[in-house]
Write a protein that holds these residues in place. Structure first.
Motif, PDB file in Angstrom:
ATOM      1  N   SER A 224       0.829  -1.198   0.000  1.00  0.00           N
ATOM      2  CA  SER A 224       0.000   0.000   0.000  1.00  0.00           C
ATOM      3  C   SER A 224       0.868   1.255   0.000  1.00  0.00           C
ATOM      4  O   SER A 224       0.630   2.206  -0.757  1.00  0.00           O
ATOM      5  CB  SER A 224      -0.932   0.005   1.211  1.00  0.00           C
ATOM      6  N   MET A 225       1.908   1.271   0.852  1.00  0.00           N
ATOM      7  CA  MET A 225       2.820   2.420   0.909  1.00  0.00           C
ATOM      8  C   MET A 225       3.543   2.602  -0.426  1.00  0.00           C
ATOM      9  O   MET A 225       3.708   3.739  -0.891  1.00  0.00           O
ATOM     10  CB  MET A 225       3.842   2.220   2.023  1.00  0.00           C
ATOM     11  N   PHE A 226       3.971   1.512  -1.030  1.00  0.00           N
ATOM     12  CA  PHE A 226       4.685   1.582  -2.316  1.00  0.00           C
ATOM     13  C   PHE A 226       3.767   2.176  -3.390  1.00  0.00           C
ATOM     14  O   PHE A 226       4.174   3.084  -4.133  1.00  0.00           O
ATOM     15  CB  PHE A 226       5.138   0.177  -2.723  1.00  0.00           C
ATOM     16  N   ILE A 227       2.532   1.684  -3.469  1.00  0.00           N
ATOM     17  CA  ILE A 227       1.596   2.164  -4.491  1.00  0.00           C
ATOM     18  C   ILE A 227       1.282   3.644  -4.282  1.00  0.00           C
ATOM     19  O   ILE A 227       1.248   4.433  -5.232  1.00  0.00           O
ATOM     20  CB  ILE A 227       0.313   1.316  -4.480  1.00  0.00           C
ATOM     21  N   GLU A 228       1.048   4.040  -3.033  1.00  0.00           N
ATOM     22  CA  GLU A 228       0.724   5.441  -2.758  1.00  0.00           C
ATOM     23  C   GLU A 228       1.894   6.360  -3.099  1.00  0.00           C
ATOM     24  O   GLU A 228       1.705   7.446  -3.670  1.00  0.00           O
ATOM     25  CB  GLU A 228       0.327   5.600  -1.291  1.00  0.00           C
ATOM     26  N   SER A 229       3.109   5.931  -2.768  1.00  0.00           N
ATOM     27  CA  SER A 229       4.288   6.734  -3.082  1.00  0.00           C
ATOM     28  C   SER A 229       4.505   6.814  -4.590  1.00  0.00           C
ATOM     29  O   SER A 229       4.780   7.892  -5.129  1.00  0.00           O
ATOM     30  CB  SER A 229       5.524   6.118  -2.411  1.00  0.00           C
ATOM     31  N   ALA A 230       4.345   5.681  -5.280  1.00  0.00           N
ATOM     32  CA  ALA A 230       4.500   5.671  -6.740  1.00  0.00           C
ATOM     33  C   ALA A 230       3.436   6.543  -7.397  1.00  0.00           C
ATOM     34  O   ALA A 230       3.732   7.309  -8.332  1.00  0.00           O
ATOM     35  CB  ALA A 230       4.419   4.242  -7.259  1.00  0.00           C
ATOM     36  N   ALA A 231       2.198   6.455  -6.928  1.00  0.00           N
ATOM     37  CA  ALA A 231       1.110   7.254  -7.510  1.00  0.00           C
ATOM     38  C   ALA A 231       1.400   8.744  -7.385  1.00  0.00           C
ATOM     39  O   ALA A 231       1.192   9.515  -8.336  1.00  0.00           O
ATOM     40  CB  ALA A 231      -0.209   6.907  -6.824  1.00  0.00           C
ATOM     41  N   ALA A 232       1.882   9.163  -6.230  1.00  0.00           N
ATOM     42  CA  ALA A 232       2.192  10.587  -6.018  1.00  0.00           C
ATOM     43  C   ALA A 232       3.282  11.052  -6.978  1.00  0.00           C
ATOM     44  O   ALA A 232       3.187  12.142  -7.567  1.00  0.00           O
ATOM     45  CB  ALA A 232       2.616  10.820  -4.566  1.00  0.00           C
ATOM     46  N   ARG A 233       4.306  10.244  -7.165  1.00  0.00           N
ATOM     47  CA  ARG A 233       5.402  10.628  -8.066  1.00  0.00           C
ATOM     48  C   ARG A 233       4.944  10.650  -9.520  1.00  0.00           C
ATOM     49  O   ARG A 233       5.338  11.520 -10.298  1.00  0.00           O
ATOM     50  CB  ARG A 233       6.589   9.679  -7.885  1.00  0.00           C
ATOM     51  N   ILE A 234       4.129   9.683  -9.892  1.00  0.00           N
ATOM     52  CA  ILE A 234       3.623   9.635 -11.267  1.00  0.00           C
ATOM     53  C   ILE A 234       2.760  10.860 -11.556  1.00  0.00           C
ATOM     54  O   ILE A 234       2.829  11.454 -12.637  1.00  0.00           O
ATOM     55  CB  ILE A 234       2.853   8.325 -11.502  1.00  0.00           C
ATOM     56  N   ASN A 235       1.954  11.268 -10.589  1.00  0.00           N
ATOM     57  CA  ASN A 235       1.159  12.494 -10.744  1.00  0.00           C
ATOM     58  C   ASN A 235       2.062  13.713 -10.869  1.00  0.00           C
ATOM     59  O   ASN A 235       1.763  14.647 -11.620  1.00  0.00           O
ATOM     60  CB  ASN A 235       0.208  12.674  -9.564  1.00  0.00           C
ATOM     61  N   GLU A 236       3.191  13.714 -10.136  1.00  0.00           N
ATOM     62  CA  GLU A 236       4.147  14.824 -10.237  1.00  0.00           C
ATOM     63  C   GLU A 236       4.750  14.909 -11.640  1.00  0.00           C
ATOM     64  O   GLU A 236       5.049  16.000 -12.126  1.00  0.00           O
ATOM     65  CB  GLU A 236       5.267  14.640  -9.202  1.00  0.00           C
ATOM     66  N   TYR A 237       4.909  13.767 -12.288  1.00  0.00           N
ATOM     67  CA  TYR A 237       5.412  13.751 -13.666  1.00  0.00           C
ATOM     68  C   TYR A 237       4.359  14.268 -14.652  1.00  0.00           C
ATOM     69  O   TYR A 237       4.658  14.460 -15.827  1.00  0.00           O
ATOM     70  CB  TYR A 237       5.821  12.338 -14.070  1.00  0.00           C
ATOM     71  N   GLY A 238       3.134  14.485 -14.169  1.00  0.00           N
ATOM     72  CA  GLY A 238       2.072  15.017 -15.021  1.00  0.00           C
ATOM     73  C   GLY A 238       1.151  13.971 -15.604  1.00  0.00           C
ATOM     74  O   GLY A 238       0.289  14.292 -16.438  1.00  0.00           O
ATOM     75  N   TYR A 239       1.268  12.722 -15.158  1.00  0.00           N
ATOM     76  CA  TYR A 239       0.459  11.631 -15.705  1.00  0.00           C
ATOM     77  C   TYR A 239      -0.686  11.284 -14.756  1.00  0.00           C
ATOM     78  O   TYR A 239      -0.531  11.304 -13.535  1.00  0.00           O
ATOM     79  CB  TYR A 239       1.323  10.404 -15.958  1.00  0.00           C
ATOM     80  N   ASP A 240      -1.830  10.941 -15.342  1.00  0.00           N
ATOM     81  CA  ASP A 240      -3.005  10.570 -14.551  1.00  0.00           C
ATOM     82  C   ASP A 240      -2.874   9.138 -14.038  1.00  0.00           C
ATOM     83  O   ASP A 240      -2.254   8.283 -14.678  1.00  0.00           O
ATOM     84  CB  ASP A 240      -4.279  10.673 -15.395  1.00  0.00           C
ATOM     85  N   THR A 241      -3.486   8.887 -12.888  1.00  0.00           N
ATOM     86  CA  THR A 241      -3.489   7.544 -12.306  1.00  0.00           C
ATOM     87  C   THR A 241      -4.897   7.170 -11.866  1.00  0.00           C
ATOM     88  O   THR A 241      -5.719   8.029 -11.552  1.00  0.00           O
ATOM     89  CB  THR A 241      -2.558   7.459 -11.083  1.00  0.00           C
ATOM     90  N   LYS A 242      -5.135   5.856 -11.851  1.00  0.00           N
ATOM     91  CA  LYS A 242      -6.371   5.311 -11.284  1.00  0.00           C
ATOM     92  C   LYS A 242      -5.974   4.422 -10.113  1.00  0.00           C
ATOM     93  O   LYS A 242      -5.272   3.424 -10.290  1.00  0.00           O
ATOM     94  CB  LYS A 242      -7.141   4.509 -12.329  1.00  0.00           C
ATOM     95  N   LEU A 243      -6.428   4.804  -8.930  1.00  0.00           N
ATOM     96  CA  LEU A 243      -6.048   4.117  -7.701  1.00  0.00           C
ATOM     97  C   LEU A 243      -7.228   3.296  -7.194  1.00  0.00           C
ATOM     98  O   LEU A 243      -8.348   3.789  -7.107  1.00  0.00           O
ATOM     99  CB  LEU A 243      -5.623   5.131  -6.640  1.00  0.00           C
ATOM    100  N   SER A 244      -6.963   2.032  -6.856  1.00  0.00           N
ATOM    101  CA  SER A 244      -8.014   1.149  -6.360  1.00  0.00           C
ATOM    102  C   SER A 244      -7.756   0.806  -4.894  1.00  0.00           C
ATOM    103  O   SER A 244      -6.772   0.134  -4.576  1.00  0.00           O
ATOM    104  CB  SER A 244      -8.068  -0.130  -7.197  1.00  0.00           C
TER     105      SER A 244
END
Length: 358
Positions: A224-244
């Motif tokens: 869970s921590m890995f996914i949340e950290s990765a999602a935040a960084r991916i959003n910083e790169y300007g890309y959209d994410t879908k989190l489940s």
């Protein structure tokens, strides 16, 4: 193209769906279908999804208790949602006639036929409601075990190491891609839920992805921590994410992540999802825990895993029993419906959708 998710699911605080904001908002025009079981709501949504799958992006949202039944269809180009507005996911128009409208399918049933089966319908309805309440209680119990496992494991997880690993992972993903201007958007979408088949993940969840990364984590916390950290960084790169998220839990536990723009999926194999995929690149989350310090809790974790299996199986059986009773009730309504009239309603909605695109 069609994407499949669950409409929502039972949480410790009752049923919840991530679509409520869109349904109640101004961006999409929403047809709210009302009527009893067997009035053709799911069938109508199936027809609409199939009609437009070749011409625009379509998202289908399935019932968490019965994943064979549709709860909503979203047409992204036309900006239209068609949704089942009956319990447990009751919807009412916020801006009637402007952004939402009610479609009453109950006006097309023969009341005389329903009256003949009055006692059978009432008995089945009350039994179905009782069974679903029992399943919800099991869900809450299962969520407590998940929460307990997470809470124990969280203290042994090396958050700094996890964040460093997530950062390195994202840097590899985007080493040949340009950073976009602005921040990407994060959307919640439900890929896994407790159903009458057990804890189920949408089978084609990663089907459109070019690459699947499977995080193996028996304790929920590190993945869970890995996914949340990765999602935040991916959003910083300007890309959209879908989190489940895991809806069973009373805490924010993230299970899966989709990055559609680059065809990447991160999914978790845990004691609930138990996902296997030979083509996936596996990430072993056990390396993020302090195994030595965690050793005294191993019996506790083993007991929790056994309880999860037992409660999940009981929940599945309760949902399955509720489905059988629901089917009996549904047959009475199906026999009372004017199906030609339902087809006409479906065609009318489709014609209105097409006029919106003109």
């Amino acid at each position: 193209m069609i994407e499949n998710f669950f409409y929502g699911g039972v949480t410790p605080d009752g049923y919840a769906t991530q679509l409520a904001q869109l349904i109640n908002g101004k961006e999409y025009y929403t047809y709210i279908l009302k009527g009893g079981p067997g009035t053709g709501k799911s069938r109508m949504m199936e027809k609409i999804a199939k009609r437009y799958e070749e011409t625009e992006n379509v998202t289908c949202f399935y019932c968490s208790a019965d994943p064979d039944s549709l709860d909503a269809v979203m047409l992204h180009t036309s900006k239209v949602i068609v949704v089942d507005g009956t319990p447990p996911h009751v919807s009412e128009p916020r801006f009637p006639g402007v952004c939402q409208e009610i479609v009453d399918l109950g006006q097309y049933w023969d009341k005389a036929v329903l009256k003949e089966n009055r006692e059978k319908i009432i008995r089945a309805s009350e039994l179905n409601k009782s069974m679903l309440a029992g399943a919800a209680n099991y869900n809450r119990a299962l969520g407590l075990i998940v929460d307990d496992t997470y809470a124990c494991a969280e203290g042994f997880a090396d958050r700094q190491r996890i964040e460093e690993a997530a950062r390195s992972f994202c840097e590899r993903l985007f080493q040949d891609r340009e950073r976009k201007a602005g921040r990407g958007k994060q959307t919640l979408r439900q890929l896994s839920a407790m159903t009458r088949y057990g804890y189920t993940t949408q089978p084609d969840a990663a089907g459109t992805c070019r690459k699947l990364y499977l995080l193996e984590d028996r304790l929920f916390a590190a993945s869970s921590m890995f996914i949340e950290s990765a999602a935040a960084r991916i959003n910083e790169y300007g890309y959209d994410t879908k989190l489940s998220p895991c809806l069973l839990s009373g805490r924010p536990i993230s299970e899966h992540l989709l990055i559609d723009e680059i065809g990447i999926a991160l999914m978790t194999s845990n004691p609930l999802t138990q996902i296997t995929n030979a083509k996936a690149e596996h990430i072993d989350c056990s390396v993020f825990y302090d195994i030595d310090r965690m050793q005294p809790y191993e019996k506790h974790f083993a007991a929790n895993h056994a309880l999860m299996d037992t409660i999940a199986d009981a929940t599945r059986e309760m949902f399955d029993d509720a489905k059988r009773v629901h089917d009996e009730m549904e047959e009475h309504y199906i026999s009372a419906m004017d199906h030609d009239a339902l087809d006409s309603v479906c065609e009318r909605i489709c014609e209105e959708i097409e006029r919106r695109g003109e």
